[in-house]
Write a protein that holds these residues in place. Structure first.
Motif, PDB file in Angstrom:
ATOM      1  N   PHE A 144       0.835  -1.191   0.000  1.00  0.00           N
ATOM      2  CA  PHE A 144       0.000   0.000   0.000  1.00  0.00           C
ATOM      3  C   PHE A 144       0.871   1.242   0.000  1.00  0.00           C
ATOM      4  N   VAL A 145       0.232   2.351  -0.326  1.00  0.00           N
ATOM      5  CA  VAL A 145       0.919   3.632  -0.418  1.00  0.00           C
ATOM      6  C   VAL A 145       0.207   4.624   0.496  1.00  0.00           C
ATOM      7  N   VAL A 146       1.014   5.487   1.141  1.00  0.00           N
ATOM      8  CA  VAL A 146       0.500   6.467   2.100  1.00  0.00           C
ATOM      9  C   VAL A 146       1.015   7.845   1.715  1.00  0.00           C
ATOM     10  N   SER A 157       5.394  13.936   1.050  1.00  0.00           N
ATOM     11  CA  SER A 157       6.036  12.640   0.824  1.00  0.00           C
ATOM     12  C   SER A 157       5.008  11.539   0.634  1.00  0.00           C
ATOM     13  N   VAL A 158       5.461  10.483  -0.049  1.00  0.00           N
ATOM     14  CA  VAL A 158       4.652   9.298  -0.307  1.00  0.00           C
ATOM     15  C   VAL A 158       5.473   8.085   0.122  1.00  0.00           C
ATOM     16  N   HIS A 159       4.838   7.178   0.840  1.00  0.00           N
ATOM     17  CA  HIS A 159       5.532   6.045   1.441  1.00  0.00           C
ATOM     18  C   HIS A 159       4.884   4.744   0.989  1.00  0.00           C
ATOM     19  N   VAL A 160       5.706   3.822   0.518  1.00  0.00           N
ATOM     20  CA  VAL A 160       5.223   2.517   0.069  1.00  0.00           C
ATOM     21  C   VAL A 160       5.590   1.467   1.106  1.00  0.00           C
ATOM     22  N   TYR A 161       4.602   0.663   1.474  1.00  0.00           N
ATOM     23  CA  TYR A 161       4.793  -0.419   2.444  1.00  0.00           C
ATOM     24  C   TYR A 161       4.519  -1.755   1.781  1.00  0.00           C
ATOM     25  N   GLU A 162       5.301  -2.759   2.166  1.00  0.00           N
ATOM     26  CA  GLU A 162       5.153  -4.109   1.630  1.00  0.00           C
ATOM     27  C   GLU A 162       5.033  -5.108   2.764  1.00  0.00           C
ATOM     28  N   LEU A 163       4.255  -6.153   2.519  1.00  0.00           N
ATOM     29  CA  LEU A 163       4.078  -7.215   3.499  1.00  0.00           C
ATOM     30  C   LEU A 163       5.300  -8.125   3.478  1.00  0.00           C
ATOM     31  N   GLY A 165       7.164 -11.071   6.186  1.00  0.00           N
ATOM     32  CA  GLY A 165       7.220 -11.752   7.467  1.00  0.00           C
ATOM     33  C   GLY A 165       6.009 -11.510   8.341  1.00  0.00           C
ATOM     34  N   GLY A 166       4.855 -11.303   7.721  1.00  0.00           N
ATOM     35  CA  GLY A 166       3.622 -11.137   8.471  1.00  0.00           C
ATOM     36  C   GLY A 166       3.282  -9.711   8.855  1.00  0.00           C
ATOM     37  N   SER A 167       4.146  -8.730   8.516  1.00  0.00           N
ATOM     38  CA  SER A 167       3.833  -7.336   8.825  1.00  0.00           C
ATOM     39  C   SER A 167       4.296  -6.444   7.682  1.00  0.00           C
ATOM     40  N   PHE A 168       3.742  -5.245   7.635  1.00  0.00           N
ATOM     41  CA  PHE A 168       4.093  -4.294   6.590  1.00  0.00           C
ATOM     42  C   PHE A 168       5.276  -3.436   7.043  1.00  0.00           C
ATOM     43  N   THR A 169       6.248  -3.302   6.147  1.00  0.00           N
ATOM     44  CA  THR A 169       7.405  -2.450   6.410  1.00  0.00           C
ATOM     45  C   THR A 169       7.616  -1.516   5.218  1.00  0.00           C
ATOM     46  N   GLN A 170       8.161  -0.354   5.488  1.00  0.00           N
ATOM     47  CA  GLN A 170       8.390   0.613   4.419  1.00  0.00           C
ATOM     48  C   GLN A 170       9.507   0.135   3.503  1.00  0.00           C
ATOM     49  N   SER A 171       9.237   0.188   2.207  1.00  0.00           N
ATOM     50  CA  SER A 171      10.244  -0.228   1.227  1.00  0.00           C
ATOM     51  C   SER A 171      10.703   0.917   0.341  1.00  0.00           C
ATOM     52  N   TYR A 172       9.975   2.042   0.373  1.00  0.00           N
ATOM     53  CA  TYR A 172      10.289   3.125  -0.548  1.00  0.00           C
ATOM     54  C   TYR A 172       9.637   4.403  -0.054  1.00  0.00           C
ATOM     55  N   ALA A 208      -3.915  -2.183  -8.883  1.00  0.00           N
ATOM     56  CA  ALA A 208      -4.416  -3.386  -8.214  1.00  0.00           C
ATOM     57  C   ALA A 208      -3.320  -4.406  -7.934  1.00  0.00           C
ATOM     58  N   PHE A 209      -2.335  -4.510  -8.842  1.00  0.00           N
ATOM     59  CA  PHE A 209      -1.248  -5.469  -8.638  1.00  0.00           C
ATOM     60  C   PHE A 209      -0.080  -4.861  -7.862  1.00  0.00           C
ATOM     61  N   GLY A 210      -0.163  -3.576  -7.540  1.00  0.00           N
ATOM     62  CA  GLY A 210       0.846  -2.944  -6.703  1.00  0.00           C
ATOM     63  C   GLY A 210       2.135  -2.588  -7.396  1.00  0.00           C
ATOM     64  N   GLU A 211       2.125  -2.469  -8.726  1.00  0.00           N
ATOM     65  CA  GLU A 211       3.367  -2.173  -9.431  1.00  0.00           C
ATOM     66  C   GLU A 211       3.418  -0.759  -9.992  1.00  0.00           C
ATOM     67  N   HIS A 212       2.385   0.022  -9.760  1.00  0.00           N
ATOM     68  CA  HIS A 212       2.367   1.437 -10.126  1.00  0.00           C
ATOM     69  C   HIS A 212       1.561   2.189  -9.079  1.00  0.00           C
ATOM     70  N   TYR A 213       1.892   3.445  -8.917  1.00  0.00           N
ATOM     71  CA  TYR A 213       1.033   4.311  -8.113  1.00  0.00           C
ATOM     72  C   TYR A 213       1.020   5.704  -8.719  1.00  0.00           C
ATOM     73  N   ILE A 214      -0.030   6.433  -8.385  1.00  0.00           N
ATOM     74  CA  ILE A 214      -0.206   7.790  -8.879  1.00  0.00           C
ATOM     75  C   ILE A 214      -0.352   8.714  -7.681  1.00  0.00           C
ATOM     76  N   VAL A 215       0.220   9.921  -7.804  1.00  0.00           N
ATOM     77  CA  VAL A 215       0.220  10.884  -6.706  1.00  0.00           C
ATOM     78  C   VAL A 215      -0.322  12.219  -7.212  1.00  0.00           C
TER      79      VAL A 215
END
Length: 304
Positions: A144-146, A157-163, A165-172, A208-215
């Motif tokens: 997801f993106v925040v 700023s825009v923050h991307v989180y990825e699942l 090990g069972g939790s979401f962590t920031q990746s970008y 939907a597949f999480g490979e693009h986002y728009i801001v």
């Protein structure tokens, strides 16, 4: 040619179920909304409930074609945080993100079969307005993106989180200070605002597949721009006043900046002014689309 939908009357516009009201007179329910892929589960946020603690409610379409509360209301965990300011639901309707920008937090809720339960809280106390906008990769539900548009030191700023090990962590993380936001000062002239006013992350949407986002970056809501706020040397503002004069349908308009715009309002008693309007300066605004492929080869931008 008129489409089938356009030719229908309002009574025939295929409303599904009943209108859904907020919990009390100050709920402001519907401030944010989303639904699952099939359209039979919805979520709404009411940010003003309990002095801006906020809440969300999930409704399912029952066999009678009415919206029925699923589980219970979910109140914001932090007082005055505007919980429910933004929401995002995945396609299956089993995971919901909730933003609470005044608490600088995003909450992840998952369906346990009878209710939505809190799975994870992400609080970024050093990032103003974190959670202002949220969007989940609705098909995969693992990214997801925040948006945090008031993170002014970096233009938003825009923050991307990825699942993982069972939790979401920031990746970008993606900053808005690389974009120049322009304010028109005439029909063909502009000044460039300082990047602190960009509000990058005001709106976000992840594919939907999480490979693009728009801001979305609409810019600030400021009314006045002293020369220290932009690339020019003058002070700019855009202020309009509307009054009723001697009971006639007239206006007095004072404007500094671009485009005089008259407004009309009166109280019907002797021509006394009833309201004074104040409007922000016009801005160009921008939208940016970014790639975030799952192989980690991200498009340009800082990575944390």
């Amino acid at each position: 040619m008129t489409s089938t939908f356009e030719s229908r009357t309002q009574a025939e516009s295929d409303q599904i179920g009943q209108e859904i009201y907020g919990r009390n007179n100050t709920s402001q329910f519907g401030y944010s909304v989303d639904m699952n892929f099939d359209g039979d589960r919805i979520v709404g946020g009411g940010i003003e409930y309990d002095s801006y603690r906020g809440y969300i409610a999930v409704y399912d379409l029952n066999s009678s074609g009415q919206w029925q509360l699923y589980g219970s209301y979910i109140n914001g965990p932090i007082a005055a945080s505007k919980f429910g300011f933004s929401v995002s639901m995945d396609y299956d309707g089993l995971r919901i993100l909730v933003g609470a920008p005044d608490g600088k937090s995003v909450y992840v809720y998952d369906d346990n079969g009878t209710n939505f339960v809190l799975s994870q809280t992400i609080t970024r106390s050093s990032i103003p307005s974190f959670g202002y906008s949220v969007s989940i990769a609705a098909d995969k539900s693992d990214r997801f993106v925040v948006g945090a548009p008031d993170n002014t030191s970096v233009g938003g700023s825009v923050h991307v989180y990825e699942l993982s090990g069972g939790s979401f962590t920031q990746s970008y993380v993606d900053y808005g200070n690389t974009i120049s936001n322009r304010v028109p000062t005439g029909a063909n002239s502009y000044v460039t605002l300082n990047t602190q006013f960009n509000r990058y992350g005001h709106s976000v949407c992840m594919a939907a597949f999480g490979e693009h986002y728009i801001v979305g970056m609409p810019g600030t809501r400021k009314h006045n721009y002293p020369s220290s706020d932009h690339s020019g040397s003058s002070n700019y503002s855009s202020i309009y006043y509307a009054t009723l004069i001697n009971g006639a349908n007239q206006t007095t308009t004072y404007s500094y900046g671009y485009n005089n715009v008259p407004f009309y309002h009166f109280d019907g008693s002797g021509g006394r002014p009833y309201h004074q309007w104040r409007f922000p300066q016009f801005q160009v605004g921008y939208v940016r689309v970014k790639k975030c492929p799952r192989d980690g080869n991200w498009s340009t931008g800082p990575v944390t």
